[in-house]
Design an enzyme around this catalytic site. Sequence first.
Site, short mmCIF file in Angstrom:
data_model
loop_
_atom_site.label_atom_id
_atom_site.label_comp_id
_atom_site.label_asym_id
_atom_site.label_seq_id
_atom_site.Cartn_x
_atom_site.Cartn_y
_atom_site.Cartn_z
N GLU A 128 0.59 -1.34 0.13
CA GLU A 128 -0.12 -0.10 -0.13
C GLU A 128 1.00 1.22 -0.19
O GLU A 128 1.96 1.40 0.79
CB GLU A 128 -0.90 0.00 1.21
CG GLU A 128 -1.90 -1.14 1.04
CD GLU A 128 -2.91 -0.94 2.27
OE1 GLU A 128 -4.42 -1.28 1.97
OE2 GLU A 128 -2.71 -0.61 3.41
N CYS A 141 3.50 8.74 0.99
CA CYS A 141 4.07 7.83 1.94
C CYS A 141 4.40 6.43 1.15
O CYS A 141 3.39 5.68 0.57
CB CYS A 141 2.94 7.55 2.93
SG CYS A 141 3.76 6.49 4.42
N CYS A 148 6.71 -6.74 7.29
CA CYS A 148 7.83 -6.14 8.33
C CYS A 148 8.09 -7.23 9.39
O CYS A 148 7.41 -7.86 9.72
CB CYS A 148 7.10 -4.98 9.02
SG CYS A 148 8.27 -3.85 9.97
N CYS A 152 6.14 -3.79 15.95
CA CYS A 152 5.80 -3.05 16.69
C CYS A 152 4.31 -3.03 17.32
O CYS A 152 3.51 -3.45 16.34
CB CYS A 152 6.02 -1.60 16.22
SG CYS A 152 7.72 -1.31 15.66
N CYS A 155 1.34 -0.88 15.58
CA CYS A 155 1.14 -0.80 14.20
C CYS A 155 0.88 -2.12 13.54
O CYS A 155 1.11 -3.00 13.75
CB CYS A 155 2.70 -0.61 13.65
SG CYS A 155 2.78 -0.17 11.98
N CYS A 386 -1.56 6.78 9.51
CA CYS A 386 -0.25 6.26 10.02
C CYS A 386 -0.13 5.11 10.90
O CYS A 386 -1.25 5.02 11.68
CB CYS A 386 0.42 7.37 10.77
SG CYS A 386 1.98 7.06 11.54
#
Length: 412
Positions: A128, A141, A148, A152, A155, A386
């Site tokens: 994305e 962005c 990933c 975290c 997230c 975010c």
Amino acid sequence: MVTTIDIARDNPNAKTIASTGASHLVGEEKPTLIGLSREELGEALGTIGVPQKQWRMRSSQLWHWLYVRGVSNFADMTNIAKDLRAKLDEAFTIARPKIVSEQISVDGTRKWLFQFPPRGAGNPVEVETVYIPEEGRGTLCVSSQVGCTLTCTFCHTGTQKLVRNLTSEEILSQILIARDRLGDFPDAHTPQGAIVPSEGRLVTNIVMMGMGEPLYNFENVKKALLIASDGDGLSLSKRRITLSTSGVVPEIFRTGDEIGCMLAISLHAVRDEDRDILVPINKKWNIKELLDACRNYPGLSNAKRITFEYVMLKDINDSNEDALELVRLLKGIPAKINLIPFNPWPGSQYACSDWERIEEFADIVNRAGYASPIRTPRGRDIFAACGQLKSTSERMRKKDRDALNAKKAAVY
């Protein structure tokens, strides 16, 4: 006075545009010229019989068409001879990847889901990318990985296992397609009704803050950003390119020295025991090591400050004591602090700090002399804010990839 846009998650006015027939998946049967350096372009030309004495001139022509004019078809390169265009088309590709979907938020934020070839993952992969229009600027962005490794806990991307790194071509393609869709190349037209800056370029800023940890894909990110900032191509100022890291300390100096872009640090906590949970990479490189690396960032000055990102989590990291400790930790580092109201996602264990609490936290940091803007949540209704980016891509098991590759080999 602080203003914010708070949009309901399931807003029925959020606009979704399905992929068009013109988009198609870049085939792996032909190598791409996008993402190659000028020297590599010359070597590629040599493989189709272009004399070495022409490499520099021909590479400059290709560079101009790819990154200034934004073409995605060799036939459009009108100052290159037809026979050479035919050879290029036979041997290489400059086609854009597939746009799986394009969503447009009620606040003008756009989110694209792009599909790229498997390249070792077994299946095609998806990432994305988000465009955020503001008065006088348009920020893109960009993602650096599919999934990933960092997990975290606040997230959404961290809930998706790493599938693979993106190539320099795939990182650049996100920029190229965004400019295509917005009409940001010469002779192109901006879609009717699009929310974009009122004048000038529509993509003015790049932030490596999408899916993945950029510094765990350093070489591809470096190559892509150096092309993006090349003055004879996309020509984005390095002051308008920001790379965000969760704290891969050994690569921070290299980022400033070899890329020269602005730096952002996903800090999110002021004590190691808290950051170990929120940003688990802290167990490898703690806050002191991270901030020492920041103090040594090449070119660091009041004109080139480091941005520290701090997500506001209710009753976790938002007390006055946390704000005071943040000020103490950053003493001597030219910095600004972006306070990010937490953007919820399905299954998340956190809540956003109350608005009054965020404002009081910001006041403490401001009084200490640091700019501490509160980031306005954008694109929440299309899950583009975010910390909300994620795709459904998964890496196939090795035995399944081997079986698929064997089947393909048998066909050929």
